[in-house]
Scaffold this active site. Structure first.
Site, PDB file in Angstrom:
ATOM      1  CE  LYS A 177      -1.954   3.096   1.769  1.00 14.70           C
ATOM      2  NZ  LYS A 177      -1.917   4.510   1.269  1.00 14.70           N
ATOM      3  CD  GLU A 252      12.650   4.442   8.905  1.00 14.75           C
ATOM      4  OE1 GLU A 252      12.589   5.305   9.816  1.00 14.75           O
ATOM      5  OE2 GLU A 252      12.654   4.709   7.707  1.00 14.75           O
ATOM      6  CB  CYS A 286      12.994   8.601   8.033  1.00 16.26           C
ATOM      7  SG  CYS A 286      13.808   7.537   6.861  1.00 16.26           S
ATOM      8  CD  GLU A 385      10.513  12.909  11.421  1.00 12.43           C
ATOM      9  OE1 GLU A 385       9.405  12.402  11.672  1.00 12.43           O
ATOM     10  OE2 GLU A 385      11.417  12.298  10.825  1.00 12.43           O
TER      11      GLU A 385
HETATM   12  P1  NAP Z   1       1.727   8.579   7.790  1.00 10.97           P
HETATM   13  O1  NAP Z   1       0.307   8.841   8.132  1.00 10.97           O
HETATM   14  O2  NAP Z   1       2.527   7.860   8.802  1.00 10.97           O
HETATM   15  O3  NAP Z   1       1.762   7.756   6.408  1.00 10.97           O
HETATM   16  C1  NAP Z   1       2.678   6.720   6.125  1.00 10.97           C
HETATM   17  C2  NAP Z   1       1.977   5.605   5.372  1.00 10.97           C
HETATM   18  O4  NAP Z   1       0.949   5.049   6.182  1.00 10.97           O
HETATM   19  C3  NAP Z   1       1.283   6.061   4.094  1.00 10.97           C
HETATM   20  O5  NAP Z   1       1.329   5.019   3.140  1.00 10.97           O
HETATM   21  C4  NAP Z   1      -0.143   6.273   4.574  1.00 10.97           C
HETATM   22  O6  NAP Z   1      -1.072   6.256   3.513  1.00 10.97           O
HETATM   23  C5  NAP Z   1      -0.303   5.096   5.499  1.00 10.97           C
HETATM   24  N1  NAP Z   1      -1.373   5.214   6.491  1.00 10.97           N
HETATM   25  C6  NAP Z   1      -1.960   6.338   6.977  1.00 10.97           C
HETATM   26  N2  NAP Z   1      -2.917   6.016   7.886  1.00 10.97           N
HETATM   27  C7  NAP Z   1      -2.926   4.670   7.976  1.00 10.97           C
HETATM   28  C8  NAP Z   1      -3.676   3.739   8.745  1.00 10.97           C
HETATM   29  N3  NAP Z   1      -4.634   4.129   9.602  1.00 10.97           N
HETATM   30  N4  NAP Z   1      -3.413   2.430   8.602  1.00 10.97           N
HETATM   31  C9  NAP Z   1      -2.458   2.004   7.759  1.00 10.97           C
HETATM   32  N5  NAP Z   1      -1.730   2.835   6.980  1.00 10.97           N
HETATM   33  C10 NAP Z   1      -1.949   4.154   7.097  1.00 10.97           C
HETATM   34  O7  NAP Z   1       2.483   9.901   7.413  1.00 10.97           O
HETATM   35  P2  NAP Z   1       1.953  11.233   6.681  1.00 10.97           P
HETATM   36  O8  NAP Z   1       0.614  11.650   7.241  1.00 10.97           O
HETATM   37  O9  NAP Z   1       2.041  11.036   5.229  1.00 10.97           O
HETATM   38  O10 NAP Z   1       3.056  12.264   7.166  1.00 10.97           O
HETATM   39  C11 NAP Z   1       2.987  12.805   8.466  1.00 10.97           C
HETATM   40  C12 NAP Z   1       4.336  12.807   9.118  1.00 10.97           C
HETATM   41  O11 NAP Z   1       4.893  11.488   9.167  1.00 10.97           O
HETATM   42  C13 NAP Z   1       5.417  13.587   8.406  1.00 10.97           C
HETATM   43  O12 NAP Z   1       5.335  14.934   8.642  1.00 10.97           O
HETATM   44  C14 NAP Z   1       6.677  12.952   8.956  1.00 10.97           C
HETATM   45  O13 NAP Z   1       7.011  13.478  10.203  1.00 10.97           O
HETATM   46  C15 NAP Z   1       6.294  11.515   9.129  1.00 10.97           C
HETATM   47  N6  NAP Z   1       6.798  10.675   8.004  1.00 10.97           N
HETATM   48  C16 NAP Z   1       7.899   9.937   8.208  1.00 10.97           C
HETATM   49  C17 NAP Z   1       8.391   9.153   7.187  1.00 10.97           C
HETATM   50  C18 NAP Z   1       9.614   8.314   7.373  1.00 10.97           C
HETATM   51  O14 NAP Z   1      10.292   8.013   6.412  1.00 10.97           O
HETATM   52  N7  NAP Z   1       9.903   7.872   8.569  1.00 10.97           N
HETATM   53  C19 NAP Z   1       7.761   9.139   5.947  1.00 10.97           C
HETATM   54  C20 NAP Z   1       6.600   9.902   5.767  1.00 10.97           C
HETATM   55  C21 NAP Z   1       6.136  10.657   6.815  1.00 10.97           C
HETATM   56  P3  NAP Z   1      -1.595   7.657   2.905  1.00 10.97           P
HETATM   57  O15 NAP Z   1      -0.381   8.527   2.708  1.00 10.97           O
HETATM   58  O16 NAP Z   1      -2.218   7.252   1.636  1.00 10.97           O
HETATM   59  O17 NAP Z   1      -2.533   8.226   3.919  1.00 10.97           O
END
Ligand code: NAP
Ligand code: MG
Length: 483
Positions: A177, A252, A286, A385
């Site tokens: 996904k 991660e 990250c 972060e």
């Molecule tokens: P996120 O919500 O953690 O999204 C990461 C992944 O999880 C995406 O594929 C997302 O899909 C999916 N996801 C979201 N809600 C889910 C649920 N309830 N069950 C299963 N999967 C789910 O991150 P974000 O909202 O895109 O970003 C928010 C913050 O996360 C950023 O500002 C950053 O701090 C952090 N982040 C960290 C990393 C890293 O590499 N560690 C990467 C991205 C973001 P959708 O995007 O389609 O909702």
């Protein structure tokens, strides 16, 4: 180069499959905010279909494919990706806003992951264990079965490579996904996988929203292991959902990684690395080096040098291939701006900013990079972060304080230490609580071969390198009595 299609569907059993709901999601170009394609909006029904396809593959053709043949398929896939770097890099760059050369670098890294895990597939073996007389005991590494992979938007190809590459090498069938903001490259990569010889069902991609398709994947009792990369909040929720069906999880979850610079550091070598570690991918990394801890004796000089570099940084559309592109979306732009407003309201000094080109398209998500100086360790900006191009600089008096500041974080992903003193390098490396420490470098050029993952809120489990293969297998012990 192929023209990107305007409608993208799921990829299940090696073919394009429409969303059960019939609904779609707009695909936005972060450089100008325009909608340039539509994506299938997956729901639990699509996830179920993908899990059934993966299970059939795991129990059937893919499960019976020998390790050497799995390795050859991955190696062929790597060559196909290498041939398609220009196409994949451009597609990724448009879809996520990253400068073109970063899109190309991501595609090259993906090819390298497939090459690495292709070579490793037939080298994963167990042990024999001395036991009582009349026994022979051995261990074998078996695939979990069907693995789930939740991929974020920041480096879709690299994170797909490290997680799906390792899972397939170990013999699992995968359901992926991707983030709704970054699916296009992965759908193309999956088509290349089928071309390389992956049998139907070995790799399936379901696109959609995290709260719908992502949640359905985490909840699905047919998933035997989940690899998640993203935010701590969503990671916790995914782990809770997985726990309901006793499914192991690798998390991660990002970081607030320190780069620690001592008085005796080679500043000419350190400076470009310190800057790149925070501006690469617009800080949406990250392992971004988002805190620079500087010895008091060189603090003013190094902050001055960093400020000069920051002032020269330019931000523009992905195709202009400048130092930074736009952020991924409106939400992320808002998040970064809120942090900067909080910093200023709290009296922090913005030592330097880069600049956004004057003629960028109005609908794009542009943010100038910022260097914040003299940031106390109890400040929000030191602890949280931002996931954007914001670097905080903090002074330390001695090695003990440097170590204390480095560890004064809820995160523990990566650290960089710059000093010529060998004993200090090792004391720091041993004292820092992170999953990786880099001495006189940072990030080690991508590090496909290097185990990666965090402690504390940065998560648990390891991906990359050979270590990932252990995470994507389960160990069976066989004890045979033959006296
Ligand atoms: P996120 O919500 O953690 O999204 C990461 C992944 O999880 C995406 O594929 C997302 O899909 C999916 N996801 C979201 N809600 C889910 C649920 N309830 N069950 C299963 N999967 C789910 O991150 P974000 O909202 O895109 O970003 C928010 C913050 O996360 C950023 O500002 C950053 O701090 C952090 N982040 C960290 C990393 C890293 O590499 N560690 C990467 C991205 C973001 P959708 O995007 O389609 O909702
Ligand atoms: Mg997009």
């Amino acid at each position: 180069m192929l023209q990107a299609p305007s409608k993208y569907q799921h990829f299940i059993d090696n073919v394009a499959v429409a969303a059960a709901s019939g609904e779609s999601i707009a695909v936005v170009d972060p450089s100008d905010g325009s909608v340039f394609a539509q994506l299938a909006r997956g729901t639990a029904a699509d996830i179920d279909k993908a899990v059934i396809a993966a299970r059939r593959a795991a129990d059937g053709v893919w499960g019976k494919t020998t390790p050497v043949e799995r390795g050859r398929i991955l190696a062929r896939w790597g060559l196909l990706v290498a041939d398609a770097v220009a196409e994949l890099g451009a597609l990724e760059s448009r879809d996520t806003g990253k400068p073109l050369r970063q899109g190309l670098a991501d595609a090259n890294a993906l090819a390298r992951y497939f090459e690495f895990y292709g070579g490793a597939a037939d080298k994963l073996h167990g042990q024999t264990i001395p036991y009582q007389n009349g026994y022979t005991v051995l261990t074998i590494r078996e695939p979990h079965g069907v693995t789930g992979h939740i991929i974020p938007w920041n480096y879709p190809m690299q994170i797909f490579g490290r997680s799906v590459g390792a899972a397939l090498a170990a013999g699992n069938a995968c359901v992926v996904k991707p983030a709704e903001d970054a699916c296009l490259s992965l759908i193309r990569v999956a088509e290349l996988g089928a071309q390389a010889g992956l049998p139907p069902g070995a790799l399936n991609i379901v696109t959609g929203l995290g709260s719908e398709a992502g949640q359905a994947l985490a909840d699905h009792p047919g998933i035997d292991h989940i690899s998640f990369t993203g935010s701590p909040e969503t990671g916790k929720r995914v782990a809770q959902s997985a726990a309901a069906h006793h499914c192991p999880v690798t998390l991660e979850l990002g970081g607030k990684s320190p780069q620690i610079v001592f008085e005796d550091a080679d500043l000419d070598a350190a400076l470009p690395v310190l800057v790149n570690a925070i501006i690469q991918n617009c800080g949406q990394t990250c392992s971004a080096g988002s805190r620079v801890l500087i010895a008091a004796g060189i603090y003013d000089r190094l902050v001055g040098l960093l400020a000069e570099r920051f002032q020269a940084l330019r931000v523009g559309p992905s195709t202009s291939d400048l130092d930074l592109g736009p952020l991924i979306n409106e939400k992320q732009l808002h998040r970064v701006r809120e942090y900067l407003s909080a910093a200023q309201a709290g009296g922090l000094e913005i030592a330097a900013s880069g600049s956004v080109l004057p003629d960028v398209p109005g609908g794009g998500f542009y943010q100038a990079p910022a260097l914040l100086a003299s940031v106390p360790s109890d400040n929000l900006l030191f602890q949280q972060e931002v996931f954007g191009p914001v670097l905080v600089a903090t002074r330390f008096q001695d090695e003990a304080q440097a170590l204390a500041l480095a560890n004064d974080s809820p995160y523990g992903l990566v650290a960089g230490v710059w000093t010529r003193d060998g004993a200090r390098q090792m004391r720091m490396a041993r004292g820092i609580r992170t999953g990786q420490v880099f001495l006189n470098n940072y990030g080690a050029g991508g590090g496909v071969e290097l185990p990666f993952g965090g402690v504390k809120q940065s998560g648990y489990g390891r991906e990359k390198g050979f270590e990932a293969l252990y995470g994507f297998t389960t160990l069976k012990t066989i004890a045979m009595r033959h006296d």
